[in-house]
Design an enzyme around this catalytic site. Structure first.
Site, PDB file in Angstrom:
ATOM      1  N   SER A  87      38.318  44.867  25.945  1.00 31.35           N
ATOM      2  CA  SER A  87      38.535  43.949  27.069  1.00 31.35           C
ATOM      3  C   SER A  87      40.020  43.926  27.363  1.00 31.35           C
ATOM      4  CB  SER A  87      38.130  42.530  26.667  1.00 31.35           C
ATOM      5  OG  SER A  87      36.968  42.144  27.323  1.00 31.35           O
ATOM      6  N   GLU A  92      50.764  41.603  42.424  1.00 30.48           N
ATOM      7  CA  GLU A  92      49.762  41.533  43.507  1.00 30.48           C
ATOM      8  C   GLU A  92      48.432  40.987  42.990  1.00 30.48           C
ATOM      9  OE1 GLU A  92      52.893  44.572  43.975  1.00 30.48           O
ATOM     10  OE2 GLU A  92      51.418  44.051  42.416  1.00 30.48           O
ATOM     11  N   SER A  93      48.346  40.425  41.810  1.00 24.53           N
ATOM     12  CA  SER A  93      47.225  39.769  41.156  1.00 24.53           C
ATOM     13  C   SER A  93      46.799  40.455  39.851  1.00 24.53           C
ATOM     14  CB  SER A  93      46.037  39.588  42.088  1.00 24.53           C
ATOM     15  OG  SER A  93      45.081  38.803  41.397  1.00 24.53           O
ATOM     16  N   HIS A 113      36.056  45.271  31.131  1.00 25.34           N
ATOM     17  CA  HIS A 113      35.345  45.070  29.864  1.00 25.34           C
ATOM     18  C   HIS A 113      34.412  46.261  29.719  1.00 25.34           C
ATOM     19  CE1 HIS A 113      34.101  42.974  26.285  1.00 25.34           C
ATOM     20  NE2 HIS A 113      32.883  43.418  26.551  1.00 25.34           N
ATOM     21  N   CYS A 117      46.383  41.385  46.375  1.00 22.92           N
ATOM     22  CA  CYS A 117      46.750  40.726  47.643  1.00 22.92           C
ATOM     23  C   CYS A 117      47.901  41.538  48.225  1.00 22.92           C
ATOM     24  CB  CYS A 117      47.153  39.274  47.384  1.00 22.92           C
ATOM     25  SG  CYS A 117      48.515  39.135  46.218  1.00 22.92           S
TER      26      CYS A 117
END
Ligand code: SAM
Length: 427
Positions: A56, A63-64, A69, A84
């Site tokens: 994970s 940008e986020s 996983h 974004c």
């Protein structure tokens, strides 16, 4: 100007290579590269490898984020590409599809945060702009790559740098050299921690010196396993030793440690070392009767090539090839991590060497699950490790060699067992 704050691509990668799906280092590297290829600014990455399998992780970008996983057993990865601004996350999608060797996939793109549904709050962003500037330096980003060794109920996690110095799938196991900020370079076999630069002396001093000072005059020693070289290094510190025969099944382990763990693999060129790459079980079966003063089983956990190193037949042969007065010492697992292997081994040794001749020594290794580990003894004579009286000789050796774990008090204390361990081995 997009009328949504973010763009979210939900990806299902299927038919991927299970080994890649279980490789935290390459997945972390690929996910970070996927972000960089799409022009993102990486802030940090945090990845976890779960034992026995599965990874994970998330790459936080300005940008986020990109998240993943994996289910190696299904060759499947669930990936989130949330961005974004102008970044085109489909570039990351294409890159990861190649990296994971996905035979097929599905991808759902959705706009997140429809502006017309949101009300903007007025707040002073001037102070925020300064801080943002710092993040444009990609070298700044911190990598949190975690490796977790666990059984169904407990785990040990170590952060490592993500660097992979050696990674070879040998005929017997996967041999890797990684690096942990806290414990230095480390050897893993099939994703299990074997030894690290910073705590190897706990294990290697306790597998060797107690037996040497209990026996008192050991000259011919057999080490089965011990591919990292730490055990033979310790035995060869004793001038009285004439010959050490080491039988390691996997030449890749020796090669990896010589190259990347030289402080542990320091004695592979020692003139008194007879190094054999071969199966220790077969060696013990074919060795002559009463040949060795000490037989040391420095094997890995009871899986794969080391499974037979926990068998009755193997220990019968170890008993046979020991001289009268000889001592066997075996990597004995943990009474708190794999109780069954620990207990069964001691009962086997009690049957072969005698109920009073199978003592257990406990010691601590921080990078082994639970930290509590054991060496189990088989005594083919009257010498009892609990009853040593040569403390001054031991302290002289300890000071002369600069040992960091072993001393005469630790020697005796290690055979003092907690009641729950006495119950495990005495039933
Ligand atoms: N300290 C480690 C531990 O407690 O798990 C063990 C270290 S040492 C690296 C274990 C070595 O045993 C490995 O190099 C492995 O290849 C070797 N080994 C496993 N099975 C073997 C066998 N049948 N004969 C000889 N060596 C073996």
């Amino acid at each position: 100007m997009s009328n949504a704050l973010g763009n979210h691509i939900l990806v299902e990668f299927m038919g991927c290579d299970p080994h890649i799906m279980n490789d935290v280092s390459s997945i972390e590297r690929d996910m970070v590269d996927a972000a960089l290829k799409a022009g993102a600014t990486v802030i940090n990455s945090t990845f976890h490898h779960f034992s026995p399998y599965g990874v994970s992780g998330v790459v936080v970008i300005q940008e986020s984020h990109l998240a993943i996983h994996t289910w190696p057993e299904y060759g499947y990865a669930a990936v989130d590409l949330f961005t974004c601004g102008e970044m085109d996350a489909w570039i990351s999608f294409d890159y990861l599809k190649e990296c994971f060797g996905a035979k097929n996939y599905s991808a759902l793109e959705m706009k997140r945060g429809a502006v017309q549904l949101l009300t903007r709050n007025d707040f002073d962003i001037s102070s925020m702009r300064q801080k943002a500037g710092e993040w444009t330096n990609p070298e700044m980003y911190t990598r949190n790559v975690w490796f977790t060794d666990k059984d169904d109920n407990q785990a040990l996690s170590l952060r490592y740098t993500g660097e992979v110095y050696y990674d070879v799938q040998s005929p017997f196991q996967r041999v890797r050299i990684l690096e942990s900020p806290k414990y230095g370079k480390l050897l893993t076999l099939d994703d299990m921690f074997m030894t690290t630069e910073k705590d190897e002396f706990h294990y290697h001093e306790m597998i060797s010196h107690p037996a040497m000072f209990t026996h008192g005059n050991a000259k011919n020693i057999l080490v089965i396993g011990g591919g990292d070289g730490g055990t033979v290094r310790e035995f060869l510190r004793h001038e009285g030793v004439e010959k050490v025969t080491m039988v390691e099944i996997d030449g890749e382990v020796i090669k990896a440690c010589k190259e990347h763990l030289p402080s542990i693999a320091a004695s592979f060129d020692h003139p008194k070392l007879n190094l054999i790459v071969g199966d220790g079980i077969a060696f013990a079966r074919e060795a002559a009767n009463e040949e060795f003063d000490l037989v040391i089983v420095d094997g890995s956990d009871p899986v794969g090539p080391a499974e037979g190193l926990f068998s009755v037949e193997f220990y019968r042969n170890c008993h046979r090839i020991l001289k009268p007065g000889g001592i066997l010492v075996a990597q004995g697992e943990s009474p708190k991590f794999n109780e069954q292997a620990f207990t069964e081994l001691n009962i086997t040794l009690q049957h072969i060497f005698g109920k009073e001749n199978a003592p257990v020594s406990l010691f601590f290794v921080p990078t082994y699950p639970t930290g509590m580990w054991s060496f189990q003894y088989g005594l083919k004579g009257s010498a009892q490790p609990k009853a040593i009286s040569n403390d001054s000789e031991i302290e002289q050796f300890v000071n002369a060699k600069g040992l960091k774990y072993y001393n005469s008090d630790i020697h005796k204390a290690s055979f003092a067992l907690p009641n729950f361990v006495k119950t495990l081995i005495n039933g």
